[in-house]
Design an enzyme around this catalytic site. Sequence first.
Site, short mmCIF file in Angstrom:
data_model
loop_
_atom_site.label_atom_id
_atom_site.label_comp_id
_atom_site.label_asym_id
_atom_site.label_seq_id
_atom_site.Cartn_x
_atom_site.Cartn_y
_atom_site.Cartn_z
N HIS A 199 28.84 -14.50 -41.37
CA HIS A 199 28.55 -14.78 -42.65
C HIS A 199 27.49 -14.85 -43.37
CE1 HIS A 199 31.08 -18.32 -40.73
NE2 HIS A 199 32.28 -18.02 -40.92
N ARG B 126 30.95 -20.49 -49.09
CA ARG B 126 29.86 -21.55 -48.15
C ARG B 126 28.40 -20.57 -48.12
NH1 ARG B 126 33.65 -20.64 -43.37
NH2 ARG B 126 34.10 -18.07 -43.07
N GLU C 161 35.75 -23.22 -31.05
CA GLU C 161 34.85 -21.78 -31.47
C GLU C 161 33.08 -23.06 -31.83
OE1 GLU C 161 36.79 -20.96 -35.59
OE2 GLU C 161 35.30 -20.81 -35.21
N GLU D 60 40.48 -12.14 -29.94
CA GLU D 60 40.14 -12.29 -31.67
C GLU D 60 39.51 -10.83 -32.32
OE1 GLU D 60 38.25 -15.08 -33.38
OE2 GLU D 60 38.48 -14.76 -35.17
C1 LIG Z 1 37.73 -17.43 -41.15
C2 LIG Z 1 36.80 -18.81 -40.70
O1 LIG Z 1 36.48 -19.49 -41.81
C3 LIG Z 1 35.70 -18.55 -39.82
O2 LIG Z 1 35.07 -17.91 -40.80
C4 LIG Z 1 35.70 -17.25 -38.56
C5 LIG Z 1 36.17 -17.65 -37.60
O3 LIG Z 1 36.40 -19.22 -37.82
C6 LIG Z 1 37.26 -17.39 -36.54
O4 LIG Z 1 36.95 -16.32 -36.43
O5 LIG Z 1 37.93 -18.52 -36.18
MG LIG Z 2 38.06 -20.21 -36.42
#
Ligand SMILES: C[C@H](O)[C@H](O)CC(=O)C(=O)O
Ligand SMILES: [Mg+2]
Length: 394
Positions: A22, A48, A268, A338
Amino acid sequence: MGLSKIKHVRAYTVRGGGADYHDQGEGHWIDNHIATPMSRYPEYRQSRQSFGINVLGTLVVEIEAEDGTIGFAVTTGGEPACYIVEKHLARFLEGRSPTEYEKIWDQMYFSTQYYGRKGLVVNALSGVDLALWDLLGKLRGEPVYHMLGGAVRDELQFYATGARPDIAKELGFIGGKMPLHHGPAEGVEGLKKNIAELADMRAKCGPDFWLMWDCWMALDVDYATRLAIAAHEHGLKWIEEAISPDDYWGYAELKRNVPNGMLVTTGEHEATRWGFRMLLEMDCCDIIQPDVGWCGGVTELLKISALADARGKMVVPHGSSVYSYHFVITRHNSPFAEYLMMHPGPTEVVPMFHPQLIGEPVPQNGRLRASALDNPGFGVELNRELDMHRPYTH
Ligand SMILES: C[C@H](O)[C@H](O)CC(=O)C(=O)O
Ligand SMILES: [Mg+2]
């Protein structure tokens, strides 16, 4: 003859992307009006970074063996995590064999339990655990995924997270997970805008491409339920991290509320086998998404994954680049991975933890061959040209 013992543990901070993904420059999609728990305050809605999402920075842990071999790992945690690693956790490693990762984990966790259990302390512990596995692999000349049991398939398949699933589709990914842009404080207007974005993306991507929403803990059960029901006709595959990670009861309710066929995912920001046991036993979700750099490292992820497997649940780790890839390739209940698109657009595939790792593999056409993970340890080196800072010593 045993392996070389651990001589020294060191912790550094680095700014500018990498494991603290981030911590990006202005105009990046990851900081553009994304719904968060802080969106109820208009002054923290647009960015953010305005409420401090990137305040910690990256933690780099280095573990040096007596023969000079160095294992390392990066995660989020910055300076406060450096303090915990140098002043508290290092004692449980120095003078020990790196093969003792179970005992080392146990001592790191239980010695910090009175102020730890989740969050920053477990991030720091995870960084140490990952650096230990990296060292072990480098000393043995083996990739981590071999030490975890070996590949159960020839390649990894990825979905992409970013604001442009239509481009992710062109780049060969199996799905696109978008940030949710508007939270409950933006009312019905915001909810309609969310649905319009999904409808637009569905029109661009066609009927079969997976589309998901990452809600980053921003919603309540009522809003998430209304959103999920409205999203169903546009084929939303899953709704991710819709509410607070502490609200296990809310997740169980949401899972009962969403339309048939839509998946609820979360985890997460959860940590350890005990946190994930709550999610699993309370039937909070369909897929758990531990981050290996935050949940307790690989040593703990193996336990979390076994709990999920016994319940027929998938484990699709959050982000984490090579630290996830070496795990996912070894598990049947982790059928895909992911890829977090860190290009600002995001219109190109770039290394997820750039610029901190040298040799970081990236998906090609949404896939990565197991052989791309064949170098010892996690198969990457630390970029030593970065401006690293070691705030504490011991
Ligand atoms: C995009 C989401 O808000 C965050 O930055 C990343 C995430 O939570 C994810 O990859 O899962
Ligand atoms: Mg996420």
